[in-house]
Each structure stands twice: as C-alpha cells, then as structure tokens.
Scaffold this motif. Sequence first.
Motif, PDB file in Angstrom:
ATOM      1  N   ILE A 278       0.841  -1.194   0.000  1.00 33.11           N
ATOM      2  CA  ILE A 278       0.000   0.000   0.000  1.00 33.11           C
ATOM      3  C   ILE A 278       0.877   1.246   0.000  1.00 33.11           C
ATOM      4  CG2 ILE A 278      -0.222   0.022   2.525  1.00 33.11           C
ATOM      5  CD1 ILE A 278      -3.116   1.065   2.088  1.00 33.11           C
ATOM      6  N   HIS A 293      -3.440   0.219  -3.429  1.00 32.26           N
ATOM      7  CA  HIS A 293      -3.481  -0.888  -2.466  1.00 32.26           C
ATOM      8  C   HIS A 293      -3.628  -2.197  -3.232  1.00 32.26           C
ATOM      9  CE1 HIS A 293      -5.381  -2.417   1.603  1.00 32.26           C
ATOM     10  NE2 HIS A 293      -4.313  -3.110   1.248  1.00 32.26           N
ATOM     11  N   THR A 311      -8.800  -5.306  -0.256  1.00 32.03           N
ATOM     12  CA  THR A 311      -8.396  -3.918  -0.520  1.00 32.03           C
ATOM     13  C   THR A 311      -9.552  -2.949  -0.728  1.00 32.03           C
ATOM     14  OG1 THR A 311      -8.250  -4.291  -2.920  1.00 32.03           O
ATOM     15  CG2 THR A 311      -6.286  -4.777  -1.609  1.00 32.03           C
TER      16      THR A 311
END
Length: 731
Positions: A278, A293, A311
């Motif tokens: 991320i 991400h 995510t």
Amino acid sequence: MTTLERTDIDRVDGPRKTSGRAPYPIDVTYPGMAHAALVRSTIAAGRVTGFDTARARAVPGVLAVVTAGDAPHLNPAPDTGLWRQPPPPLQHTKIVHHGQYIGLVVADTIEQATEASRLVEAGYEPVDAVLGLDDPRAVTVDDPFGSDRTRGAAAAALATADVVAGGRYTTPDETNNPMGLFATVAAWDGDRLTVHDTTQWPDSVRDALAGAFGIPAADVRVLAPYVGGGFGAGLRVWPHVLLAAMAARLVERPVRLALTRPQMFTGIGHRPATVQHIRIGATRDGVLTAIEHDSVQPVAVDDDNIAESVTTVSSVGYACPNVTNRDRQKRLNVPVPTSMRGPGDAQGHFALECALDELAYELGLDPVELRLRNHADEHPQLRLPWSSKALRECYALGATRFGWWDRNPEPRSMRRGDTLVGYGMAGVSFFWFQQPCDARATIDREGRAYVRSAATDIGTGTYTVMTQLSAELLGLRVDQVRMGLGDTDLPAAPMQGGSGMTASLGSAIHSAGHRLIQAFLDLVADDVASPLRGLTAADVVAAEGRLAHADDPSRGESYREMLDRHDLPELTADGSAVPSKPEELGLAPAGPFAARFAEVHVDADLGRVRVARLVSVVDGGRILNPKTARSQIIGGTVGGIGMALLEETVTDPHTGRIANATFGDYLIPVNADVPDLDVVFVGEPDRFNPVGVKGVGEVGLVGVAPAIANAVFHATGKRIRDLPITIDKLL
C-alpha cells in the motif's frame, strides 16, 4: 405500529444453554446410531496409488470402510451465488493438500471407528507441493472477487504527492477455532434425509445435500437450532457433511461424524494469509491525494471460492480522488480457505490504518486529525449520501474517553519504570451486507406469538433481539413470544454471516408483523362489534396484547378477543424482505463504523507486549439490545487482540502439514490477555432498512490489530508491519 426502543434484556436462550438443554448438533442421538471417523492424507500433493484396509475391516464393530476412488458418486453442490462449495469428497485419488480426506470408517462406536481409521494404509505417488505465495509455480487468479476498482489516476498522483507513506504488510493464516467441535448427524428414512449440522446457513446445506445425492430439496431437512460458534467456518458446506450422509445411507443407520480439533484446522476453512502493498500520497497539510493498495492471498488449487476483497476498504474508507485497489489469489496446495470474522476488512484495515499512522507521523499531524480531514462525507465510489454515518462522533467521543489528547506524541516518550507505554488508534469502515429473507408470524388465542425462520443463531444473540423485535412490533411481552430458528422446514433465510442477519431477518419479521396486524384488521373489517372496523395497520398501535386506535388507545381490543369472536385458533402471516438498491433510495448503504483506541505496555528489555486498555466507539445504527451488542463488540475485540499478538496457523514449508493444529500450540487470547474493554454506541437508526439496524457481529474485530500495532510503534519506535506482533520482532 409500535415504536422500537433500545432495551437491555438477558439472552432468552441463556437458561437453555446454561442448563445444558440447548440441542447442539454434536449432542443429537438416534437409536442404533453409528459413528464415522475420517482418514486423512499424509502428503500435500500427488495421488493415492492404493489402499490396504484389511486390518481396519477386522476391527470389531466396523460396519464400512470407504476410500477415495471407490466411494459412491456425489454431485458437485449448486452455486450459492455468493461462493461455490468445496468439491465433493472421495471422488478421485488426486491429493491437493495435507490432511485431505481420503477415506471413511463407520463403526458401532466412535472408539472403534477411530481405531480402524488409523489402521487404513495408503500408498502415495507424491509430487512437489506449491506451498508459498512467492513460489513461481503458483497459478495467479486476477480480480477473483470482481472488486478491483480504479478512480482517478493513482499512479500519477503518487508521483507528484508531497508525501508518500506505506509499504509491505503481511497477515498470516488464522484458524476460526470455535470452542465447539463441528459435527454432523445424518439419518435417512427411505429417500428422505434429516441432518443435524453445525452450520451458519441451513438452507445452503439442504441444497448441497440435495444436489450431491440427486434428490429434491424438499426431501432434505437440516436442523441447526443452536450452533456453538462459527466465526465464518460454518458458512460453507464442508466435505464431512456429505460424508456423514453418505455413511448413513451405506450402513442404513443414523451416523454421527464429529471432527477432532486437528481436523478442524484442515476441514472447515481458515482466514487466508495476505501480502499487501500500500502507498498513500498526501499534501503537506494532510489531504489524501492517492491510494494504491494491492493484495495477494492463497486459495486452494481446486477451489473456486468467491471470497472477500481485502483492498476494497481503501476505495471507500476515506475521501480520496485517486484510488486503485487490486486483489489477487495464488493457487497453493493448502486446505480450502474461507471467511473468518471481519472477512477481508480485518486484513485490509491492518495495512490501511497502519499506513495512515505512518503518514501522520511523517506529516507531524495527529492521527485522529488526519482521519477527520479525510472523512468521506459521501460514499466515495457511488457519490451518494450515506444511509447513516456517525464516524466523526466515534473519533471525538473515543478520543475523549481514552484521554488521547493527553499523550506525548513522540515515539518511545512515555514510560512507567521499565515499561514503555504506547497509544494507538484506528478508524473502521465496515462493509454493508444484507440478503433476502422470509419469516412467518402467528398469534394464538392465548395471545402468544410464534415467529420463525430458517436462520441460525451462532451465539450472536439472534434469538434474543428477534424476540424483542417481534414483541415490540406486535405489542406483546417478551415472554409471550417464541422464536423458532435453525430449521429448513421454516421460511427461507440467508446465511448468518457478514453482520447481515439482524437487518435481513429483522426486516422480514418487520414485514411479517405488519402483515399479521393487517390480517387481524382484515378479520374485523366488517365486524360491527369491533372498534377496529375499517382500520389499516397505519391507523393502529400494538401494545399490551391488543390493537388500538393510534389517536385513542382506549378504543381497541385484544388479539384473543378477535380470535374468540371469529372462532379461530390462530392467525398467521408471512413476511419477506429484499434489500433496497442504492439508486432506489438515493442513498449509499452504510455498514457499521467505529474508532478504536488502544494502550499497550511493552517491556523495554524483553519486548513482551500487553494490551492495557481498549476503547471502542461504534456506530451500529439502531441497537436493539445494548447488552448483547456490547457482548458482540467485546468478543470481536478479543479476537482482534489475538490477531494482533498471538494467532498464526503455521504450515511446515516442506510437507504442507499444519504444525500447530491444537489449542496447546495455536495461541488464542485468554483472560490474562484481555483488559477491561470500554464499548460505547453512537449514531442514529439507519435508513436502508425498516428496522434501522446495521449489525455489529464483526466490526468489533476490525481495526483492533492496527490500533495495537500503532500503539506498539508509539511505545517502541519500531514499526511492525507483519502480524502477529511477537517478541522476536521487537528485540
């Protein structure tokens, strides 16, 4: 109609459970019942070349020995629309994970079956197993959940951001581990099958069994009135369920198949590990400009599970114009994964909320203030107002109750003797989930109600809050309502998972209650003796076992009077609920929100971490019963402590065998690991369902691990990006 209120009452099923009278599947017995034991593979990949079952068959009391390749045919289960069931067992000799079921022994007693199962010998032709996410032989599945999203241009925005924070975060495999062992008792009566099963979704078990044996679903009855915990493990129909029914048909006797604790580690799923990358970009004044991400997680080589995105939280949790979230799976020779409490969001929040903490320190900005500056006032993806949201209030109240503003923000700055003290926090934006559901409500001449649905109660308090809701809707006392759950002969219900049951079943009961009141009014529509003649449900209130004019409560009559006068024993109405669509209401459906604040104490010399305090402020919409809701948050928080500091399912990288498949080796929090937990609810009734609820069964776990990890950084100055946080990572 009545006005719903927040009421603390004890669990209505408490007396049955504490006195041992609650019928759990593992407790069910039948006359002449036999017992089954499983034979499991001792390799992780390859095939079985043959079996020697002679010694097993010679054990006294053995009724049948079935092995892979010679078992009766089982059809694949139908697609549920949410995910597919694991492949049926014993249909081939291919081995895809260590501990895979390759045989079954049925005997008069469990001791005989267990002894005989250990005497079944299998020959193998092994091949090298694919066991690691970094193994180049692992087949990649892109966007397996259909949840990948891109808005704006995240890569370009990251390249020009004033500050970029983030990195690589990992979470391990974790095993659900309810205290009660999963069990199935199956009994055939001709071509009709009755099954008592540890499941969170009886209707799904019925459909899978009907499909497997090629019989009508109407000829299968699944009973699960009480389930000893599941945490997601009971959402899929596992191979042992089909094997219990197969065994009962083979020996023409009822059969119980109860898993052992080691079999629970390989046979009913687990939370899959994740490797997440991320990056978060922001301006110098703390406004997010980009989030990127990515996540990869394992999936079994022969499983097409439609699971949960890790995510997605990055695309909906905060206001940010440029976001890309991507999920991938790698096929490995591992047992089939499944959901575990807080699925997807538990892992995703760990990376997102820790990365935001890193960003806050990089900017010299308070972590709470950073989140407030990027609060999503509307749904970032749908561009619609939330159906409800009190996250700002969660932050404000949580920080005040915790004493957040009194901390010294410098890492490693707070001490009590040789103990380092750290404060950490995390925000939580949990997903919304609701499914169609049916319910049926009856009132009899005694003024008692019987409300029922096929839904289960896995310990979340469904019996209690649905009894309360029914009583309030119908104007009865709680002790005048009986709730029936966990039986596929009752109206259809969805799974008990995703924190969606309260909204799903509650909305169906709301519908059934409204229709039942209307049915009573229809009964007296032309009754000159009734003060309710000609009224509709909108014109009356229900209270004290009677219906009355909303503007004049003295003008009314009881349910009993109406039934007696028309010589009816009872009146029944069905209700159903289908979730609304955002475009229909012009609202984005909001799941629960929360803020978590954690204090940790770290031994400066030994690196031992203790959680000293946890404050949770939760927006759960209308809270029907604060006592049971608080219990859910406390239980979830304990699970979050385990995720942060203790839990990890360890697989031998050479053999694929789970090395810690017992409670002696798999660490879970005990009383000494759990401090006093402060839980507060805020917010208003949600507008996306008629009951105003959201569901709080899972939000209690989400956000705990990053709050603790951020507190550990504040205490020690060391950023731990790999769970669990253990002593070796701090020394």
